[in-house]
Design a protein around this motif. Structure first.
Motif, PDB file in Angstrom:
ATOM      1  N   ALA A 134       0.954  -1.101   0.185  1.00 49.87           N
ATOM      2  CA  ALA A 134      -0.021   0.020   0.111  1.00 49.87           C
ATOM      3  C   ALA A 134       0.786   1.316  -0.266  1.00 49.87           C
ATOM      4  CB  ALA A 134      -1.038   0.133   1.311  1.00 49.87           C
ATOM      5  N   ILE A 135       2.064   1.236   1.028  1.00 44.93           N
ATOM      6  CA  ILE A 135       2.818   2.411   0.955  1.00 44.93           C
ATOM      7  C   ILE A 135       3.520   2.612  -0.533  1.00 44.93           C
ATOM      8  CG2 ILE A 135       5.058   3.170   1.800  1.00 44.93           C
ATOM      9  CD1 ILE A 135       4.030   1.854   4.438  1.00 44.93           C
ATOM     10  N   GLY A 136       3.851   1.525  -1.319  1.00 49.86           N
ATOM     11  CA  GLY A 136       4.621   1.387  -2.392  1.00 49.86           C
ATOM     12  C   GLY A 136       3.747   1.886  -3.522  1.00 49.86           C
ATOM     13  N   GLY A 137       2.310   1.610  -3.302  1.00 45.12           N
ATOM     14  CA  GLY A 137       1.333   2.120  -4.485  1.00 45.12           C
ATOM     15  C   GLY A 137       1.192   3.675  -4.344  1.00 45.12           C
ATOM     16  N   VAL A 138       1.155   4.250  -3.142  1.00 49.12           N
ATOM     17  CA  VAL A 138       0.942   5.810  -2.827  1.00 49.12           C
ATOM     18  C   VAL A 138       2.079   6.466  -3.268  1.00 49.12           C
ATOM     19  CG1 VAL A 138       0.784   7.588  -1.219  1.00 49.12           C
ATOM     20  CG2 VAL A 138      -0.580   5.356  -0.902  1.00 49.12           C
ATOM     21  N   LEU A 139       3.340   5.855  -2.854  1.00 46.59           N
ATOM     22  CA  LEU A 139       4.687   6.661  -3.368  1.00 46.59           C
ATOM     23  C   LEU A 139       4.615   6.661  -5.031  1.00 46.59           C
ATOM     24  CD1 LEU A 139       7.120   5.297  -0.864  1.00 46.59           C
ATOM     25  CD2 LEU A 139       5.938   7.574  -0.947  1.00 46.59           C
ATOM     26  N   THR A 140       4.170   5.460  -5.596  1.00 44.84           N
ATOM     27  CA  THR A 140       4.172   5.403  -6.909  1.00 44.84           C
ATOM     28  C   THR A 140       3.426   6.474  -7.544  1.00 44.84           C
ATOM     29  OG1 THR A 140       4.670   2.889  -7.130  1.00 44.84           O
ATOM     30  CG2 THR A 140       3.730   3.815  -8.920  1.00 44.84           C
ATOM     31  N   PHE A 141       2.251   6.489  -6.989  1.00 48.29           N
ATOM     32  CA  PHE A 141       1.247   7.774  -7.455  1.00 48.29           C
ATOM     33  C   PHE A 141       1.615   8.960  -7.255  1.00 48.29           C
ATOM     34  CE2 PHE A 141      -1.933  10.949  -5.973  1.00 48.29           C
ATOM     35  CZ  PHE A 141      -2.990  11.045  -7.252  1.00 48.29           C
ATOM     36  N   LEU A 142       2.406   9.158  -5.931  1.00 49.07           N
ATOM     37  CA  LEU A 142       2.942  10.691  -6.055  1.00 49.07           C
ATOM     38  C   LEU A 142       4.085  10.998  -6.885  1.00 49.07           C
ATOM     39  CD1 LEU A 142       2.747  10.645  -1.828  1.00 49.07           C
ATOM     40  CD2 LEU A 142       1.223  11.888  -3.514  1.00 49.07           C
ATOM     41  N   MET A 143       5.055   9.952  -7.058  1.00 51.32           N
ATOM     42  CA  MET A 143       6.138  10.129  -7.778  1.00 51.32           C
ATOM     43  C   MET A 143       5.697  10.442  -9.188  1.00 51.32           C
ATOM     44  SD  MET A 143       9.364   7.470  -8.825  1.00 51.32           S
ATOM     45  CE  MET A 143       8.392   6.921 -10.415  1.00 51.32           C
ATOM     46  N   SER A 144       4.717   9.724  -9.949  1.00 51.72           N
ATOM     47  CA  SER A 144       4.198  10.115 -11.182  1.00 51.72           C
ATOM     48  C   SER A 144       3.504  11.426 -11.274  1.00 51.72           C
ATOM     49  CB  SER A 144       3.234   8.940 -11.447  1.00 51.72           C
ATOM     50  OG  SER A 144       3.743   7.330 -11.353  1.00 51.72           O
ATOM     51  N   MET A 145       2.716  11.732 -10.125  1.00 48.87           N
ATOM     52  CA  MET A 145       2.158  12.991 -10.208  1.00 48.87           C
ATOM     53  C   MET A 145       3.207  14.173 -10.154  1.00 48.87           C
ATOM     54  SD  MET A 145      -0.614  14.536  -7.552  1.00 48.87           S
ATOM     55  CE  MET A 145       0.360  14.425  -6.018  1.00 48.87           C
ATOM     56  N   VAL A 146       4.547  14.000  -9.640  1.00 45.92           N
ATOM     57  CA  VAL A 146       5.468  14.979  -9.848  1.00 45.92           C
ATOM     58  C   VAL A 146       5.973  15.214 -11.105  1.00 45.92           C
ATOM     59  CG1 VAL A 146       7.758  15.654  -8.942  1.00 45.92           C
ATOM     60  CG2 VAL A 146       6.264  14.966  -7.152  1.00 45.92           C
ATOM     61  N   THR A 147       6.222  13.822 -11.600  1.00 41.49           N
ATOM     62  CA  THR A 147       6.812  13.722 -13.020  1.00 41.49           C
ATOM     63  C   THR A 147       5.948  14.389 -13.935  1.00 41.49           C
ATOM     64  OG1 THR A 147       7.802  11.501 -12.633  1.00 41.49           O
ATOM     65  CG2 THR A 147       7.539  11.815 -14.897  1.00 41.49           C
ATOM     66  N   LEU A 148       4.575  14.193 -14.196  1.00 41.03           N
ATOM     67  CA  LEU A 148       3.429  14.491 -14.885  1.00 41.03           C
ATOM     68  C   LEU A 148       3.533  16.315 -14.799  1.00 41.03           C
ATOM     69  CD1 LEU A 148       0.665  12.140 -14.634  1.00 41.03           C
ATOM     70  CD2 LEU A 148       2.246  12.671 -16.601  1.00 41.03           C
ATOM     71  N   SER A 149       4.056  16.953 -13.615  1.00 38.16           N
ATOM     72  CA  SER A 149       3.984  18.214 -13.458  1.00 38.16           C
ATOM     73  C   SER A 149       5.043  18.917 -14.411  1.00 38.16           C
ATOM     74  CB  SER A 149       4.232  18.623 -11.997  1.00 38.16           C
ATOM     75  OG  SER A 149       5.684  18.337 -11.714  1.00 38.16           O
ATOM     76  N   PHE A 150       5.861  18.024 -14.867  1.00 39.07           N
ATOM     77  CA  PHE A 150       7.127  18.739 -15.844  1.00 39.07           C
ATOM     78  C   PHE A 150       6.342  19.079 -17.061  1.00 39.07           C
ATOM     79  CE2 PHE A 150      10.136  15.407 -13.492  1.00 39.07           C
ATOM     80  CZ  PHE A 150      10.255  16.501 -12.520  1.00 39.07           C
ATOM     81  N   LEU A 151       5.314  18.462 -17.389  1.00 36.10           N
ATOM     82  CA  LEU A 151       4.623  19.050 -18.659  1.00 36.10           C
ATOM     83  C   LEU A 151       4.069  20.387 -18.466  1.00 36.10           C
ATOM     84  CD1 LEU A 151       2.169  16.041 -19.209  1.00 36.10           C
ATOM     85  CD2 LEU A 151       4.176  16.482 -20.737  1.00 36.10           C
ATOM     86  N   GLY A 152       4.046  20.805 -17.405  1.00 36.79           N
ATOM     87  CA  GLY A 152       3.636  22.338 -17.223  1.00 36.79           C
ATOM     88  C   GLY A 152       4.889  23.414 -16.810  1.00 36.79           C
ATOM     89  N   THR A 153       6.188  22.659 -16.730  1.00 37.59           N
ATOM     90  CA  THR A 153       6.966  23.499 -16.151  1.00 37.59           C
ATOM     91  C   THR A 153       8.371  23.402 -17.199  1.00 37.59           C
ATOM     92  OG1 THR A 153       7.990  21.616 -14.807  1.00 37.59           O
ATOM     93  CG2 THR A 153       6.425  23.387 -13.949  1.00 37.59           C
ATOM     94  N   THR A 154       8.476  22.309 -17.960  1.00 34.78           N
ATOM     95  CA  THR A 154       9.707  22.195 -18.888  1.00 34.78           C
ATOM     96  C   THR A 154       9.551  22.419 -20.115  1.00 34.78           C
ATOM     97  OG1 THR A 154      10.367  20.292 -17.236  1.00 34.78           O
ATOM     98  CG2 THR A 154      11.689  20.359 -19.432  1.00 34.78           C
ATOM     99  N   PRO A 155      10.047  23.604 -20.827  1.00 38.81           N
ATOM    100  CA  PRO A 155       9.853  23.966 -22.125  1.00 38.81           C
ATOM    101  C   PRO A 155      10.342  22.769 -23.148  1.00 38.81           C
ATOM    102  CG  PRO A 155      11.022  25.600 -21.085  1.00 38.81           C
ATOM    103  CD  PRO A 155      11.111  24.438 -20.068  1.00 38.81           C
ATOM    104  N   GLU A 156      11.067  21.748 -22.838  1.00 40.47           N
ATOM    105  CA  GLU A 156      11.701  20.849 -23.701  1.00 40.47           C
ATOM    106  C   GLU A 156      10.743  19.766 -23.927  1.00 40.47           C
ATOM    107  OE1 GLU A 156      15.596  22.711 -21.983  1.00 40.47           O
ATOM    108  OE2 GLU A 156      13.592  22.247 -21.416  1.00 40.47           O
ATOM    109  N   VAL A 157       9.858  19.695 -23.307  1.00 41.59           N
ATOM    110  CA  VAL A 157       8.688  18.649 -23.445  1.00 41.59           C
ATOM    111  C   VAL A 157       7.802  19.010 -24.737  1.00 41.59           C
ATOM    112  CG1 VAL A 157       8.572  18.092 -21.026  1.00 41.59           C
ATOM    113  CG2 VAL A 157       6.783  19.719 -21.883  1.00 41.59           C
ATOM    114  N   TYR A 158       7.666  20.114 -25.168  1.00 40.94           N
ATOM    115  CA  TYR A 158       7.075  20.604 -26.423  1.00 40.94           C
ATOM    116  C   TYR A 158       8.182  20.753 -27.476  1.00 40.94           C
ATOM    117  CZ  TYR A 158       3.425  20.975 -22.917  1.00 40.94           C
ATOM    118  OH  TYR A 158       2.239  20.617 -22.036  1.00 40.94           O
ATOM    119  N   VAL A 159       7.568  20.688 -28.808  1.00 40.42           N
ATOM    120  CA  VAL A 159       8.480  20.894 -29.989  1.00 40.42           C
ATOM    121  C   VAL A 159       8.859  22.263 -29.917  1.00 40.42           C
ATOM    122  CG1 VAL A 159       8.493  20.673 -32.497  1.00 40.42           C
ATOM    123  CG2 VAL A 159       7.417  18.737 -31.237  1.00 40.42           C
ATOM    124  N   PRO A 160      10.143  22.437 -30.103  1.00 36.27           N
ATOM    125  CA  PRO A 160      10.530  23.932 -30.365  1.00 36.27           C
ATOM    126  C   PRO A 160      10.557  24.576 -31.748  1.00 36.27           C
ATOM    127  CG  PRO A 160      12.376  22.677 -30.473  1.00 36.27           C
ATOM    128  CD  PRO A 160      11.272  21.790 -30.193  1.00 36.27           C
TER     129      PRO A 160
END
Length: 205
Positions: free
Chosen positions: A129-155
């Protein structure tokens, strides 16, 4: 009647399906987490960390701006990117000073630990259960890069004629890789739910 038997047999495979999901996440976490110990992988995550308002403080030079060869003001890290498979010592020296590798070692260790916790959920639901929650949280942080990292979109680099597709929603290779984490996020929630059911089941009897 025959269909009902088939459905019943498929339902009996439910445990195997969850086990396969846990093993799958374990493999991804341990493999990718382990690669964080190598320079090329540590270099690759620099744009994500440097542009993240939550994680940029880990780097010494995250907010630095410099002029490139075209006299344009750019993030300093863009001048020190090592292409995968190529070793450039001055870039490595910059990343050492930036704490790129130290951060990557710590991140990789955390990812491996999460993967192990998920795998242990096969036998120990509370840990799972702890592993599942941490997986969710880690993925949420990773997905936040779509809103902060210019390199994730074609320049828009131009060329013989103006770039026809650039910026949102045209994901670059890095962006397409990040977007897949939404599947990992869902997997973490599913495993958390499954582990929680196993933990609460004895008290329900």
């Amino acid at each position: 009647m025959q269909n009902n038997r088939l459905y019943h047999r498929l339902l009996q495979l439910d445990t195997l399906f969850f086990t396969f999901l846990r093993i799958s996440i374990f493999i991804v976490m341990v493999w990718i987490g382990g690669l964080k110990a190598f320079h090329y992988e540590a270099d690759g995550i620099v744009p994500f960390v440097a542009n993240s308002p939550v994680m940029s403080f880990f780097y010494k030079n995250a907010g630095n701006k410099v002029l490139n060869e075209e006299k344009k003001l750019v993030a300093e890290y863009t001048l020190y990117k090592n292409p995968e498979g190529k070793v450039i010592q001055k870039n490595i020296d910059w990343h050492k000073e930036n704490r790129t590798y130290a951060f990557s070692y710590g991140l990789g260790t955390m990812i491996v630990i999460i993967g192990v916790l998920v795998l242990l959920g096969i036998w120990f639901p509370k840990i799972g259960a702890i592993g599942g929650v941490l997986t969710f949280l880690m993925s949420m942080v990773t997905l936040s890069f779509l809103g902060t990292t210019p390199e994730v979109y074609v320049p828009n680099l131009g060329g013989d004629y103006p770039t026809p597709q650039f910026g949102f929603p045209y994901l670059s290779g890095a962006g397409r890789l990040i977007l897949k984490d939404i599947i990992m996020m869902a997997g973490g929630l599913i495993l958390f739910s499954d582990s929680l059911k196993k933990v609460l089941k004895p008290s329900a009897r």
